[in-house]
Design a protein around this motif. Structure first.
Motif, PDB file in Angstrom:
ATOM      1  N   CYS A   6       0.830  -1.212   0.000  1.00 47.14           N
ATOM      2  CA  CYS A   6       0.000   0.000   0.000  1.00 47.14           C
ATOM      3  C   CYS A   6       0.865   1.263   0.000  1.00 47.14           C
ATOM      4  O   CYS A   6       1.755   1.427   0.849  1.00 47.14           O
ATOM      5  CB  CYS A   6      -0.913  -0.030   1.230  1.00 47.14           C
ATOM      6  SG  CYS A   6      -1.770   1.525   1.512  1.00 47.14           S
ATOM      7  N   CYS A   9       0.578   3.268   3.315  1.00 44.82           N
ATOM      8  CA  CYS A   9       1.301   2.581   4.398  1.00 44.82           C
ATOM      9  C   CYS A   9       2.794   2.852   4.260  1.00 44.82           C
ATOM     10  O   CYS A   9       3.488   3.106   5.253  1.00 44.82           O
ATOM     11  CB  CYS A   9       1.051   1.075   4.369  1.00 44.82           C
ATOM     12  SG  CYS A   9      -0.552   0.559   5.024  1.00 44.82           S
ATOM     13  N   HIS A  48      -3.731   0.282   8.315  1.00 53.02           N
ATOM     14  CA  HIS A  48      -4.294   0.151   6.977  1.00 53.02           C
ATOM     15  C   HIS A  48      -5.786  -0.158   7.045  1.00 53.02           C
ATOM     16  O   HIS A  48      -6.213  -1.076   7.741  1.00 53.02           O
ATOM     17  CB  HIS A  48      -3.592  -0.961   6.183  1.00 53.02           C
ATOM     18  CG  HIS A  48      -4.143  -1.095   4.792  1.00 53.02           C
ATOM     19  ND1 HIS A  48      -3.779  -0.244   3.768  1.00 53.02           N
ATOM     20  CD2 HIS A  48      -5.086  -1.923   4.280  1.00 53.02           C
ATOM     21  CE1 HIS A  48      -4.457  -0.560   2.680  1.00 53.02           C
ATOM     22  NE2 HIS A  48      -5.257  -1.571   2.959  1.00 53.02           N
ATOM     23  N   HIS A 100      -6.268   3.302   0.719  1.00 58.05           N
ATOM     24  CA  HIS A 100      -5.937   3.407   2.145  1.00 58.05           C
ATOM     25  C   HIS A 100      -6.715   4.632   2.605  1.00 58.05           C
ATOM     26  O   HIS A 100      -6.516   5.736   2.054  1.00 58.05           O
ATOM     27  CB  HIS A 100      -4.415   3.576   2.327  1.00 58.05           C
ATOM     28  CG  HIS A 100      -3.960   3.782   3.752  1.00 58.05           C
ATOM     29  ND1 HIS A 100      -3.000   2.973   4.358  1.00 58.05           N
ATOM     30  CD2 HIS A 100      -4.307   4.713   4.677  1.00 58.05           C
ATOM     31  CE1 HIS A 100      -2.794   3.409   5.590  1.00 58.05           C
ATOM     32  NE2 HIS A 100      -3.583   4.460   5.806  1.00 58.05           N
TER      33      HIS A 100
HETATM   34 ZN    ZN Z   1      -2.284   1.178   3.682  1.00 59.67          ZN
END
Ligand code: ZN
Ligand code: 5GP
Length: 116
Positions: A6, A9, A48, A100
């Motif tokens: 991600c 992230c 997340h 996200h």
């Molecule tokens: Zn994420």
């Protein structure tokens, strides 16, 4: 907790550089790479969560604190009086591109229109 694939992230973990304007144990706020208005900041929880559709009650406190940090950032960025939006896009019709959960703090110029 985090997704190794991600983008946000990775930004929160500083594996990808960004212009961070606020960070604490729960959240990170950074300047959008393609600002749509003079002040365009993205606020994300460190944990997340793909988006509003996946929001769970345990995340409610951090979402509330993101709103408080957005308010404080608006003051720091000088847009508290001129006005701003705090926006979360969810799904294709809203144009969500990063999966996200995140909130856009937008301000510094008249935004016109009446999307809400
Ligand atoms: Zn994420
Ligand atoms: P969405 O369209 O999902 O609501 O918002 C995603 C936002 O992330 C977009 O405004 C886009 O410009 C921003 N963004 C995408 N990739 C990056 C990046 O690598 N760094 C930063 N700082 N922002 C990004």
């Amino acid at each position: 907790m985090t997704d190794p694939n991600c983008l946000f992230c990775k930004i929160a973990a500083k594996q990808i550089p960004s212009a961070i304007v606020h960070e604490d144990e729960e959240m990170v706020a950074f300047r959008d790479i393609a600002p749509q208005v003079p002040v365009h900041i993205v606020l994300v929880p460190r944990v997340h969560c793909a988006g509003l559709n996946d929001l769970t009650a345990d995340l409610a406190p951090v979402i509330g604190r993101i709103a408080l940090v957005a308010r404080d950032l608006a003051g720091r960025m000088g847009i508290a009086a001129s006005g701003y939006r705090l926006v979360a896009n969810c799904g294709p019709d809203a144009g969500q591109t990063v999966h996200h959960l995140h909130f856009h703090l937008l301000g510094g110029a008249p935004m016109g229109g009446r999307m809400a």
